[in-house]
Design an enzyme around this catalytic site. Structure first.
Site, PDB file in Angstrom:
ATOM      1  CG  ASP A   1      -2.161   0.924   0.960  1.00  0.00           C
ATOM      2  OD1 ASP A   1      -2.090   1.779   0.059  1.00  0.00           O
ATOM      3  OD2 ASP A   1      -3.161   0.799   1.692  1.00  0.00           O
TER       4      ASP A   1
HETATM    5  C1  BGC Z   1      -4.964   3.319  -0.037  1.00  0.00           C
HETATM    6  C2  BGC Z   1      -5.049   2.321  -1.163  1.00  0.00           C
HETATM    7  C3  BGC Z   1      -4.880   3.031  -2.484  1.00  0.00           C
HETATM    8  C4  BGC Z   1      -3.558   3.779  -2.473  1.00  0.00           C
HETATM    9  C5  BGC Z   1      -3.290   4.543  -3.751  1.00  0.00           C
HETATM   10  C6  BGC Z   1      -3.718   4.173  -0.122  1.00  0.00           C
HETATM   11  O1  BGC Z   1      -3.740   5.193   0.806  1.00  0.00           O
HETATM   12  O2  BGC Z   1      -4.995   2.650   1.205  1.00  0.00           O
HETATM   13  O3  BGC Z   1      -6.256   1.620  -1.130  1.00  0.00           O
HETATM   14  O4  BGC Z   1      -4.938   2.114  -3.533  1.00  0.00           O
HETATM   15  O5  BGC Z   1      -3.570   4.710  -1.404  1.00  0.00           O
HETATM   16  O6  BGC Z   1      -4.164   5.606  -3.867  1.00  0.00           O
END
Ligand code: BGC
Length: 759
Positions: free
Chosen positions: A231
């Protein structure tokens, strides 16, 4: 095209390989031009494309391209419709090809442990079976276009508070039965190209550097073949992460962690083969996309229509006391700003820049019999006396009032959790005020997670529209006016009060989140406690009625190798076309382990014309009956009786059939002096052997001749009943055979040896 990736990796420099393992920027992976490795882009997110255009900033927060916002996961899961989820995926796959996006960052399948999790709107369900099935279908749809998915957030990321550091402390059985299976099903059925590890720690170790999670379970057990990405910002220790199975770090680390990888290889603390493997995995997915480009157009209008259909097929009619559908000629007032400005998506990384938004009000434009009163502001919790007065007046003079209530954006979002489960007070108050002047009230809800409904008994209709995507307004009016017969059912329980939720006492700890309710999440808990709930899991009404009959199993005795087919006839007994969701639950009657009363193990959605009957079939296999044994570290179902339950919801079981399992495997047993008589009597391998000793032991407490002699029970017999003797004997460890003079220590040792020999 068949590419020799190993040879490609061997041509890369150490620096190039390390570089492949982190992003170029917020959304792109790196390219290696001299070797023909293209740069590819990934984009959020589960229910629409959030693709930032070329001017992406470092934080990924610039406006994204205009796109289509489909219903959020909270709603689409309520369709209980695998084909619909596949169709949603298919549309996103095409959109991604049309806009040069190689991986769509979704589906998001974390389990809804508490109604408070700020991100529940993105997640599917409190039930892992449903979440896994929905995810697998979505993934199949996207990946049919050689666009990857990234199933997220792996794993046990069920709260937003301190999500980047808090530890989800979950016991092994609970992890296996509740928090992992959605990922497991998706991996086994649909092979997502990528998995996104979560921010949180799992039992103390960051998910991004958890070898058991990322390698032992994900790859070795489930057979995951793609790459794991972090993530955004989830990496704690890059080299440890790589060793644990984290292939790609996102977003870019500005080169800092690439250098750490290079250094680790150079100083011998990281085996270069580990790096090569990660690079090979990443390259495989890059080329799966790059070698299979499709000429697609971003068909926004068509996708908008699809978004409307998905929303309408998923919204859940919670209450209908002969008030819906509305009739065209009635004088109706729409109240609440959500009628004009629907809340249709949640905040954070899944937020779509919509090319168009349909409100319910737009849909009824030109209908002179439908009026509108704002009543309250969508984004505030202030009771506005003049707006309220106007709405009350309008409600008084209308035939029916439809109140569009819901949660303001600020109440729920990625990044933080809700602190309560209530609607804004101003809305509850206005609903009560309107009920004083109008008895025909319908409430339409726009929310990402359950809310308390203090007026539920007084209103005549409730439509749960959840966050329905940009076409939500049209879907709501389609249902309100009966153009579409509602057919969604709740993918989560609506408890009466937040305090009823099983995670109430531990949810939201800033550091150590102990999942002490274990496997009793959602309906597994409410049902076990026989607790009244506002609306149960799997519940939803239709404008028609369905009868269930004739449940039969193609075999009612199975072994661990068999698959049993359950068939049930479902008839539309009403007078309009409709769709019904038939749910199959399993109840374990063996008593071999603590189990929820019933667990969802199958579902089908069937479309029926009035009077039409269709036979629905669902498969039951060994896993459908099994729980996770921490002794075996594997799934296990004991021989014995099970019940197959066919329900219209978890609380509305219509048909039952008995199913017997004959499992050739027994749980391992090793007898010691502390093994109880009860354990040995319950185990078929030792039962007959130990019976003789049971008799001897019982005779110490209640000598048979005395029992026969006595006409009146003696004082001591009154104090110690047969039931008590039996119960005591059952829980006695073998060593008590010596204590109570039934055998000598030497005989006990011999007995234990002999027992272990029979095992
Ligand atoms: C989120 C993810 C997301 C990523 C990119 C993160 O903060 O938890 O679900 O895909 O950001 O935007």
């Amino acid at each position: 095209m068949n590419r020799d990736l190993k040879s490609l990796v061997s041509q890369m420099t150490l620096e190039e390989k390390a570089g492949m393992c982190s992003g170029l920027d917020f959304w792109h992976l790196k390219s290696v031009e001299r070797l023909g490795i293209p740069d590819v882009m990934v984009s959020d997110g589960p229910h629409g494309l959030r693709k930032q255009d070329e001017e992406a900033d470092h934080l990924g927060i610039n406006e994204s391209i205009k796109a289509v916002c489909f219903p959020a996961g909270v709603l689409s899961a309520c369709s209980f419709d695998r084909d619909l989820m596949r169709t949603l995926g298919d549309a996103l796959g095409k959109e991604a090809q049309a806009t040069n996006v190689s991986v769509v960052l979704g589906p998001a399948v974390n389990i809804k442990r508490s109604p408070l999790c700020g991100r529940n709107f993105e997640y599917y369900s409190e039930d892992p079976y449903l979440a896994g099935e929905a995810a697998a279908a979505f993934i199949e749809g996207v990946q049919a276009h050689h666009v990857g998915t990234s199933i997220k957030h792996f794993a046990a990321n069920s709260q937003e508070l301190n999500r980047m550091s808090a530890s989800s402390n979950v016991d092994e059985r609970t992890l296996r039965e509740i928090y992992l299976p959605a990922f497991e099903t998706a991996v086994k059925k649909a092979q997502p190209y990528t998995v996104m590890c979560s921010y949180n720690r799992l039992n103390g170790t960051y998910a991004s550097e958890h070898p058991w999670l990322l390698t032992d379970v994900l790859r070795k057990e489930w057979g995951f073949e793609g790459y794991v990405m972090s993530d955004w910002g989830a990496v704690d220790n890059r080299v440890d992460g790589l060793k644990a199975g984290l292939d790609l770090e996102m977003p870019s680390s500005g080169g800092a962690t690439d250098a750490e990888i290079v250094q680790a290889v150079q100083n011998g603390t990281l085996d270069e083969a580990v790096l090569d493997q990660a690079v090979e995995r990443i390259l495989r997915i890059i080329f799966l996309y790059a070698d299979n480009r499709e000429k697609q157009e971003f068909t926004m209008e068509a996708d908008h229509a699809l978004a409307r259909r998905i929303a309408a097929e998923s919204m859940v009619l919670l209450k209908n006391e002969n008030i819906l559908p509305l009739k065209e000629e009635e004088n109706i007032v729409f109240i609440g700003e959500f009628a004009a400005k629907p809340r249709f998506q949640g905040g954070g990384s899944s937020h779509i820049n919509c090319f168009r938004i349909d409100s319910a009000l737009d849909e009824v434009k030109g209908c002179n019999n439908i009026s509108y009163a704002k009543g309250f502001l969508a984004d505030s919790d202030v009771y506005d006396e003049s707006l309220a007065a106007e709405a009350i007046q309008a409600a008084k003079s209308a035939d029916k009032a439809v109140i569009f209530a819901g949660l303001p954006d600020s109440f729920e979002s990625e990044g933080y959790d809700r602190s309560h489960m209530r609607l804004p007070d101003c809305q509850n108050r206005l609903i009560e005020e309107i009920l004083k002047v109008q008895k025909d009230v319908i409430v339409v809800l726009h929310n990402g997670s359950p809310v308390e409904l203090p007026w539920a008994n007084k209103v005549k209709g409730i439509l749960e529209a959840y966050l329905g995507g940009q076409a939500a307004g049209g879907a709501v009016t389609d249902i309100l006016f009966g153009k579409i017969n509602p057919s969604g059912k709740l993918a989560e329980t609506f408890p009466y009060r937040l305090e009823d939720n099983p995670s109430y006492l531990t949810f939201g700890d800033p550091k150590e989140v102990d999942y002490t309710e274990g496997i009793y999440v959602g309906y597994r808990y409410y049902d076990a406690k026989n607790m009244p709930v506002a609306f149960p899991f799997g519940y939803g009404l239709s404008y028609t009625t369905f009868a269930y009959s004739n449940l039969r199993l193609d075999q009612d005795i199975m072994t661990e190798k068999d698959t049993v087919i359950a068939s049930v006839d479902v008839t539309n007994t009403g007078d309009r076309f409709g769709k019904e969701i038939i749910q199959l639950y399993i109840a374990d009657k063996t008593g071999a382990a603590r189990r929820p009363l019933r667990e969802l193990k199958g579902y089908e959605k069937v479309a029926l014309q009035p009077g039409e009957m269709k036979t629905v079939t669902m498969a039951i296999d060994y896993r459908s009956l099994a729980w996770y044994s921490t002794q075996l570290h594997d799934w296990y179902a004991a021989s014995g009786e099970y019940e197959v339950l066919i329900g219209a919801s978890s609380r509305d079981i219509r048909l039952r059939a008995a199913l017997r399992l004959n499992n050739s495997q027994l749980l391992p047993l090793h007898v010691t002096k502390n093994t109880t008589m009860g354990e040995l009597l319950a185990d078929p391998r030792t039962a007959s052997f130990i019976k003789e000793w049971q008799q001897k032991l019982l005779s110490v407490f209640a000598p048979p001749e005395e029992v026969e002699k006595a006409e009146e029970p003696s004082a001591s017999e009154e104090a110690v009943s047969d039931e008590m003797n039996n119960a005591m004997m059952y829980s006695m460890p073998l060593r008590n055979l010596v204590t109570f003079g039934t055998c000598t220590p030497a005989q006990l040792e011999e007995l234990i040896r002999a027992l272990n020999e029979t095992l």
